[in-house]
Design a protein around this motif. Structure first.
Motif, PDB file in Angstrom:
ATOM      1  N   GLU A  97      -3.870   9.610 -47.119  1.00  0.00           N
ATOM      2  CA  GLU A  97      -2.507   9.093 -47.158  1.00  0.00           C
ATOM      3  C   GLU A  97      -2.137   8.524 -45.792  1.00  0.00           C
ATOM      4  O   GLU A  97      -2.461   9.094 -44.752  1.00  0.00           O
ATOM      5  CB  GLU A  97      -1.538  10.217 -47.540  1.00  0.00           C
ATOM      6  N   ALA A  98      -1.459   7.403 -45.797  1.00  0.00           N
ATOM      7  CA  ALA A  98      -1.103   6.730 -44.547  1.00  0.00           C
ATOM      8  C   ALA A  98      -0.275   7.652 -43.660  1.00  0.00           C
ATOM      9  O   ALA A  98       0.617   8.375 -44.129  1.00  0.00           O
ATOM     10  CB  ALA A  98      -0.337   5.447 -44.838  1.00  0.00           C
TER      11      ALA A  98
ATOM     12  N   LYS B 283       2.566   8.713 -41.391  1.00  0.00           N
ATOM     13  CA  LYS B 283       3.947   8.272 -41.170  1.00  0.00           C
ATOM     14  C   LYS B 283       4.399   8.577 -39.748  1.00  0.00           C
ATOM     15  O   LYS B 283       5.063   7.769 -39.103  1.00  0.00           O
ATOM     16  CB  LYS B 283       4.888   8.952 -42.170  1.00  0.00           C
ATOM     17  N   GLN B 284       4.057   9.777 -39.274  1.00  0.00           N
ATOM     18  CA  GLN B 284       4.364  10.179 -37.913  1.00  0.00           C
ATOM     19  C   GLN B 284       3.164  10.926 -37.346  1.00  0.00           C
ATOM     20  O   GLN B 284       2.514  11.699 -38.047  1.00  0.00           O
ATOM     21  CB  GLN B 284       5.596  11.091 -37.844  1.00  0.00           C
ATOM     22  N   THR B 285       2.889  10.705 -36.078  1.00  0.00           N
ATOM     23  CA  THR B 285       1.757  11.371 -35.452  1.00  0.00           C
ATOM     24  C   THR B 285       2.144  12.775 -34.990  1.00  0.00           C
ATOM     25  O   THR B 285       3.325  13.113 -34.877  1.00  0.00           O
ATOM     26  CB  THR B 285       1.256  10.563 -34.244  1.00  0.00           C
TER      27      THR B 285
ATOM     28  N   ASP C  64       5.557   7.106 -33.933  1.00  0.00           N
ATOM     29  CA  ASP C  64       5.064   6.028 -34.788  1.00  0.00           C
ATOM     30  C   ASP C  64       3.555   5.869 -34.576  1.00  0.00           C
ATOM     31  O   ASP C  64       3.079   5.910 -33.437  1.00  0.00           O
ATOM     32  CB  ASP C  64       5.781   4.726 -34.419  1.00  0.00           C
TER      33      ASP C  64
END
Length: 718
Positions: free
Chosen positions: A549-550, A552-554, A648
């Protein structure tokens, strides 16, 4: 790391025997993040030649992280020295000057009464004790210090800073003791902001007119650590501007946060001839304040190595009952080893004091005086000790008065305008650098290597661990994993190997990872098929964390304060990690003795990057240099300076500083570049190609987005 390497070798051996093997070694990047409380050992290189190379890189890393690569323009200091106070054997004066236009550095200047010839200069940095230069130790606290042996006198002990400055002046030294930001007379930025920042400020988090600690500031390498370091450098400029100061005998010392400043200044400025960082040189905690941290600063390095950068210049340090208590066995022996390689083992000194708390006590101060006396040949009887005296009250030391009015305190507009000045100054210097091949090579590229945290030369030893092989008619599909044995990283890849290879290889990078070489129906992506049918090997890859899954936050470290430097001062950003993977791919193609297509005669390596992976491919190609023959990318107009969340996935500390993405793309000149997303005449990039006399090597695409990959494929085949 050793376990990973051993496992990787086992995989490769098994693959040689069985032809296919399941990969399950864990990429070290999945491990918990490192923070300021980690372990930071120093392993001296095997030779001084290796050390000098490493030394230059770490020094550059400090300068980039603190916003001092290149050094901001040294504008006039405009020093004001006033209010001389005559004391017994020395004088005290009040000083302020501008390290940048309108940005005041404040402090006191101590000088011997009768100066003959050239005399030593000493810079004294203080730690986080509130109002340090102007503070007086409370009586109950002082009595406890005297009882413990940390202090000796009931009068002099009221101000240890005055005690130290006075003693050094009586030893014949000119002493500059200055304020850290937000302390004593340094009021333009508040103490709460500088040392206590905890939450992001929406009003300061903008793409223009931003403030400190914002993602914008981080992307431009603008931080409190850098401002304080600049003040130290300009303070050294001021000290050396005094005609009586001997430039061959200049020292710096300080404790805690001042110890950090001492290490950093000695590390980056060879004008410092002797340093004595106190209660800060350690393999353990690296400095807890926001003013001691910066994004990029301690990635793959730490305070012991920072101290090592001063070698072989004389350097002393100490231990206390804090994070430095193991220094005698962890860190200091390695520093001795390095100094011994220079033939200067006796010039690095450790004052043991694990029974003392975290401070710059009278015992440690005496050790500094004695060390200074020895190396600057001052001629005093050793050990040198202080004597009692009556310290001046704070009102006599403060810089500001009716004749010298203080600037506005904690002004948000001043903060914004100060960062705007640094931004404009850097852009002017960097634009000039980017307009010439030499400037790109000596200014922009070295900074990019620090920002990404890896050069092509140290990209690593990369091996192939195959999993599956399938004949697809006119090509063979191979899947497997590239194992970066040097860094403990892995990249899952798919190879489309033509049965009649042309010697060309294209690394196809996209947000969807290695599946991007296929269309939704499982057939080969038409643009990729065109390449394969022409005999080009195409490699698709899952860059770090692209195989699910991409993101979203690191991730960030557990520190609750919303400061990017606590995470990215010790860990690579995700953007950088994905760039590492592209460098691993290029490194394997250029250096592997075997692989999925062993019969190919490698002629060219190209990279094609799409969507958010376009900027990653662009940066990787710039760092890889001649190892990449040509590159095709769509940037979609991305700019690091537009990212407003330090979590981000596209956030990159320092990414906007060096003329943002166009500045990094300019590193490709004069190599062939197919570029979409930047318009028909991207000025900065076009200038770089014009300067390299290769204007035809730059092809800009402004057609329909749906036609990009097809157009790029045709260009890649030329």
């Amino acid at each position: 790391m050793k376990n990973f390497i051993a496992f990787a070798l086992l995989l490769c051996s098994a693959a040689a025997v069985f032809g296919s093997v399941s990969v399950s070694a864990e990429d070290v990047r999945h491990q918990p993040l490192k923070d300021l409380n980690g372990y930071f050992p120093f392993d001296p290189p095997a030779s001084l030649e290796q050390w000098e190379t490493r030394k230059q890189y770490v020094r550059r890393q400090i300068l980039v992280a603190t916003g001092l690569w290149p050094m901001p323009t040294k504008t006039p200091l405009n020093p004001v020295v006033h209010g001389k106070i005559q004391r017994d054997g020395y004088t005290v004066e009040k000083v302020y000057f501008e390290s940048a236009p309108g940005f005041f550095v404040t402090g006191n200047l101590y000088r011997p009464t009768n100066i003959e010839g050239k005399v030593p200069g000493v810079m004294l940095a203080h730690g986080h004790h509130k109002d340090a230069r102007l503070d007086m130790t409370p009586e109950n606290r002082l009595r406890s210090l005297i009882a413990d042996g940390a202090e000796r006198f009931e009068r002099a002990g009221r101000s240890t800073y005055q005690s130290q400055c006075r003693q050094l002046a009586l030893m014949g030294c000119v002493v500059w003791q200055w304020d850290m930001l937000g302390d004593s007379d340094s009021i333009q930025l508040s103490r709460e902001l500088v040392h206590g920042f905890a939450k992001q400020r929406p009003e300061m988090n903008k793409t223009k007119h931003w403030g400190l600690f914002s993602p914008q500031a981080e992307a431009h390498c603008q931080n409190v650590m850098g401002l304080q370091t600049l003040n130290a450098v300009r303070g050294l400029d001021f000290l050396l501007s005094l005609p009586e100061v001997d430039p061959q005998r200049v020292a710096v010392t300080g404790a805690s946060g001042g110890g950090t400043q001492t290490m950093i200044l000695a590390a980056i400025d060879d004008r410092i001839k002797l340093s004595f960082p106190v209660v800060m040189v350690s393999t353990a905690m690296q400095g807890g304040c926001t003013c001691e941290n910066a994004s990029l600063l301690r990635v793959n390095t730490g305070n012991i190595e920072f101290a090592a950068l001063a070698a072989p210049r004389p350097q002393g340090m100490n231990t206390a009952d804090d994070w430095t208590k193991e220094l005698a066995t962890k860190g200091f022996p390695e520093l001795q080893q390095l100094y011994a390689a220079y033939g200067k083992q006796g010039d690095v000194f450790l004052k043991r004091g694990e029974h003392f708390p975290h401070n710059y006590n009278a015992v440690t101060r005496s050790a500094f005086y004695t060390f200074l006396n020895k190396h600057f040949k001052l001629g005093f009887q050793a050990p040198v000790i202080e004597h009692d005296f009556d310290p001046l009250p704070p009102v006599q030391l403060t810089v500001w008065n009716d004749q010298h009015p203080a600037p506005k305190a904690a002004d948000p507009d001043f903060e914004r305008n100060l960062l705007a000045w640094f931004t404009e100054d850097a852009e002017q210097q960097l634009s000039a650098a980017a307009s010439t091949p030499e400037g790109l090579k000596t200014v922009i590229l070295p900074a990019a290597e620090v920002i990404i945290g890896r050069t092509y030369a140290n990209a690593g030893d990369v091996q192939w661990a195959p999993q599956h092989e399938q004949d697809r008619g006119d090509y063979v599909q191979h899947t497997g994993t590239l194992l970066n044995q040097t860094h403990g990283e892995e990249v899952n890849v798919v190879w489309l190997c033509p049965k009649h290879p042309s010697g060309r290889v294209v690394i196809w990078i996209d947000d969807s990872g290695k599946s991007a070489v296929y269309s939704d129906d499982g057939s080969v992506n038409p643009a990729v098929r065109k390449l394969v049918q022409a005999g080009t090997t195409v490699v698709g890859a899952d860059l770090f964390l692209q195989n699910g899954e991409a993101v979203k936050q690191t991730r960030v470290v557990g520190n609750p304060r919303e400061f990017a430097g606590y995470t990215f001062g010790y860990n690579h950003a995700l953007f950088a990690q994905r760039t590492h993977d592209v460098l691993s791919l290029v490194r394997f193609l250029r250096h592997a003795n075997s692989g999925p297509c062993p019969n190919r005669d490698l002629k060219t390596v190209a990279i094609a990057g799409w969507r958010d992976s376009g900027p990653i491919a662009a940066v990787a190609g710039g760092i890889a240099g001649d190892a990449v023959d040509r590159i095709a990318i769509d940037t979609q107009g991305f700019r690091f300076g537009q990212v407003l969340d330090y979590r981000d996935p596209m956030f990159l500390p320092g990414g906007a500083k060096y003329l943002d993405l166009p500045g990094l793309i300019a590193l490709h000149a004069p190599r062939p570049l197919w570029l979409a997303g930047e318009g028909s005449q991207p000025e900065l990039i076009s200038t770089a190609y014009h300067a390299a006399s290769e204007t035809n090597a730059l092809v800009t695409f402004t057609g329909e987005a749906a036609q990009q990959q097809a157009a790029a494929s045709e260009w890649l085949l030329k």
